[in-house]
Design an enzyme around this catalytic site. Structure first.
Site, PDB file in Angstrom:
ATOM      1  N   ASN A   1       0.642  -1.046  -0.022  1.00 18.99           N
ATOM      2  CA  ASN A   1       0.035  -0.190   0.027  1.00 18.99           C
ATOM      3  C   ASN A   1       0.695   1.342   0.085  1.00 18.99           C
ATOM      4  OD1 ASN A   1       0.749   0.419   2.532  1.00 18.99           O
ATOM      5  ND2 ASN A   1      -1.160  -0.495   3.526  1.00 18.99           N
TER       6      ASN A   1
ATOM      7  N   GLY B   1      -6.965  -5.707   1.327  1.00 15.95           N
ATOM      8  CA  GLY B   1      -5.767  -6.071   1.075  1.00 15.95           C
ATOM      9  C   GLY B   1      -5.348  -7.472   0.707  1.00 15.95           C
ATOM     10  N   ASP B   2      -5.808  -8.173   1.810  1.00 18.94           N
ATOM     11  CA  ASP B   2      -5.378  -9.902   1.650  1.00 18.94           C
ATOM     12  C   ASP B   2      -6.337 -10.232   0.503  1.00 18.94           C
ATOM     13  OD1 ASP B   2      -3.677  -9.563   3.890  1.00 18.94           O
ATOM     14  OD2 ASP B   2      -5.164  -9.924   5.167  1.00 18.94           O
TER      15      ASP B   2
ATOM     16  N   GLY C   1     -15.921  -8.167   8.319  1.00 20.98           N
ATOM     17  CA  GLY C   1     -14.961  -9.256   8.698  1.00 20.98           C
ATOM     18  C   GLY C   1     -14.115  -9.501   7.663  1.00 20.98           C
TER      19      GLY C   1
HETATM   20  P1  ADP Z   1      -4.531  -2.068   2.647  1.00 19.88           P
HETATM   21  O1  ADP Z   1      -5.659  -2.632   3.321  1.00 19.88           O
HETATM   22  O2  ADP Z   1      -3.624  -3.509   2.708  1.00 19.88           O
HETATM   23  O3  ADP Z   1      -3.843  -0.955   3.108  1.00 19.88           O
HETATM   24  P2  ADP Z   1      -5.846  -0.847   0.501  1.00 19.88           P
HETATM   25  O4  ADP Z   1      -6.523   0.119   1.577  1.00 19.88           O
HETATM   26  O5  ADP Z   1      -4.900  -0.078  -0.575  1.00 19.88           O
HETATM   27  O6  ADP Z   1      -4.830  -1.902   1.314  1.00 19.88           O
HETATM   28  O7  ADP Z   1      -6.847  -1.674  -0.174  1.00 19.88           O
HETATM   29  C1  ADP Z   1      -6.509  -2.712  -1.177  1.00 19.88           C
HETATM   30  C2  ADP Z   1      -7.473  -2.936  -2.152  1.00 19.88           C
HETATM   31  O8  ADP Z   1      -8.576  -3.050  -1.708  1.00 19.88           O
HETATM   32  C3  ADP Z   1      -7.444  -1.641  -3.250  1.00 19.88           C
HETATM   33  O9  ADP Z   1      -6.315  -1.536  -4.179  1.00 19.88           O
HETATM   34  C4  ADP Z   1      -8.807  -1.623  -3.665  1.00 19.88           C
HETATM   35  O10 ADP Z   1      -8.524  -2.470  -4.761  1.00 19.88           O
HETATM   36  C5  ADP Z   1      -9.639  -2.265  -2.578  1.00 19.88           C
HETATM   37  N1  ADP Z   1     -10.287  -1.446  -1.706  1.00 19.88           N
HETATM   38  C6  ADP Z   1      -9.844  -0.912  -0.358  1.00 19.88           C
HETATM   39  N2  ADP Z   1     -10.915   0.143  -0.020  1.00 19.88           N
HETATM   40  C7  ADP Z   1     -11.706   0.157  -0.765  1.00 19.88           C
HETATM   41  C8  ADP Z   1     -12.878   0.824  -1.096  1.00 19.88           C
HETATM   42  N3  ADP Z   1     -13.394   1.587   0.131  1.00 19.88           N
HETATM   43  N4  ADP Z   1     -13.776   0.704  -2.057  1.00 19.88           N
HETATM   44  C9  ADP Z   1     -13.350  -0.095  -3.122  1.00 19.88           C
HETATM   45  N5  ADP Z   1     -12.114  -0.727  -3.023  1.00 19.88           N
HETATM   46  C10 ADP Z   1     -11.586  -0.557  -1.915  1.00 19.88           C
END
Ligand code: ADP
Length: 283
Positions: free
Chosen positions: A177, A231-232, A267
């Site tokens: 991220n 993210g997972d 979850g």
């Molecule tokens: P992490 O949770 O590891 O910090 P991110 O927040 O960047 O990673 O989220 C990972 C992926 O999940 C993003 O690239 C996107 O595809 C999806 N995602 C996360 N939050 C949202 C959201 N609010 N709406 C749509 N997709 C999301």
């Protein structure tokens, strides 16, 4: 075609409270739930539900939480190649306040005992077309697995931490991220060591970078219920698509759909979509 995920399994114990207690203070919770979690477990589940033949290499305790995680993995179609450790199954004690703030205590437990890979574990890693790892198990094990792998190595460098060059030189695709990318010196720096990089940008989507190309994959607008495990889900679905020999940009689009679907439900593991749900989703 096959995927091996080497990583952590935890049981998340989640308490809802009005506010996070101060040191020495006791507060009553307004709700409590336990979920299967841990980045390795979540990502293996996401890869299997997205359609990949998936093996999970990990370590759980000889306890109810370990039995629960094994059941959760097999229920999603993952082959658990899991050691039984003398340490308890990893746990995350999560306190979430009414304003959405959280305080988390992780006990790595059995995850910390995943060292000195066995013959069978090494074979599952060496024989996989793709090996997916994160950073919730001993770093030396991640390095050893990356060295053994003969297929492509995908590393999700989370939780954020500095990494030895000896690890990154074995990585074919790094997924981070924005915060993790910054901690590791930024995308341009990372691309001097790894050939390809995906930076996830939350609701904004993801950036796919190779040394010569940059592709923006826009986020998919959905009603957000809970972003835990997004993210997972993204990483697991990404390797499932790569395992089908889809090009990287295309695999990232598939992963973005899976991750967007996951934020619509509460979850981590319960929210991970199946292949049918991913294929049927038309934003
Ligand atoms: P992490 O949770 O590891 O910090 P991110 O927040 O960047 O990673 O989220 C990972 C992926 O999940 C993003 O690239 C996107 O595809 C999806 N995602 C996360 N939050 C949202 C959201 N609010 N709406 C749509 N997709 C999301």
């Amino acid at each position: 075609m096959s995927v091996t995920v080497v990583g952590s399994g935890n049981v998340d114990l989640v308490s809802q409270v009005e506010r996070i207690p101060l040191p020495g203070e006791t507060v009553l919770s307004t709700g409590f739930a336990t979920h299967a979690g841990g980045k390795g477990n979540n990502q293996a589940t996401a890869a299997a539900r997205a359609g990949a033949t998936t093996t999970f290499v990990g370590a759980f305790g000889d306890d109810d939480n370990g039995a629960r995680l094994r059941e959760s993995l097999t229920g999603s179609g993952v082959r658990p190649l899991v050691r039984t450790s003398d340490e308890p199954t990893g746990t995350a004690l999560i306190t979430v306040s009414a304003t959405g703030e959280n305080a988390i205590v992780v006990n790595a437990g059995a995850n910390a005992t995943l060292t000195d890979l066995t013959q069978e574990e090494r074979a599952a890693i060496a024989g996989a077309d793709l090996v997916l790892m994160q950073l919730e198990i001993p770093l030396a094990t991640v390095v050893a697995a990356a060295e053994i792998a003969s297929g492509r190595v995908v590393l999700n460098a989370a939780p954020a931490q500095r990494l030895p060059c000896e690890l990154l030189t074995h990585v074919d695709l790094l997924v981070v991220n924005e915060h993790e990318a910054a901690l590791l010196g930024g995308a341009d720096h990372l691309l001097t060591v790894v050939p390809a990089l995906v930076v996830t940008l939350g609701a904004k989507g993801a950036l796919v970078r190779t040394r010569d190309t940059t592709t923006e994959v826009p986020g998919i607008a959905v009603d957000v219920v809970d972003t835990t495990g997004a993210g997972d889900t993204f990483c697991g679905a990404l390797v499932a698509a790569l395992d089908e020999h889809r090009p990287l940009d295309d695999a990232v689009r598939f992963a973005s759909v899976a991750a967007a679907l996951s934020v619509r439900r509460a979850g981590a593991v319960p929210a991970i979509p199946t292949r049918e749900e991913i294929d049927d989703f038309h934003p």
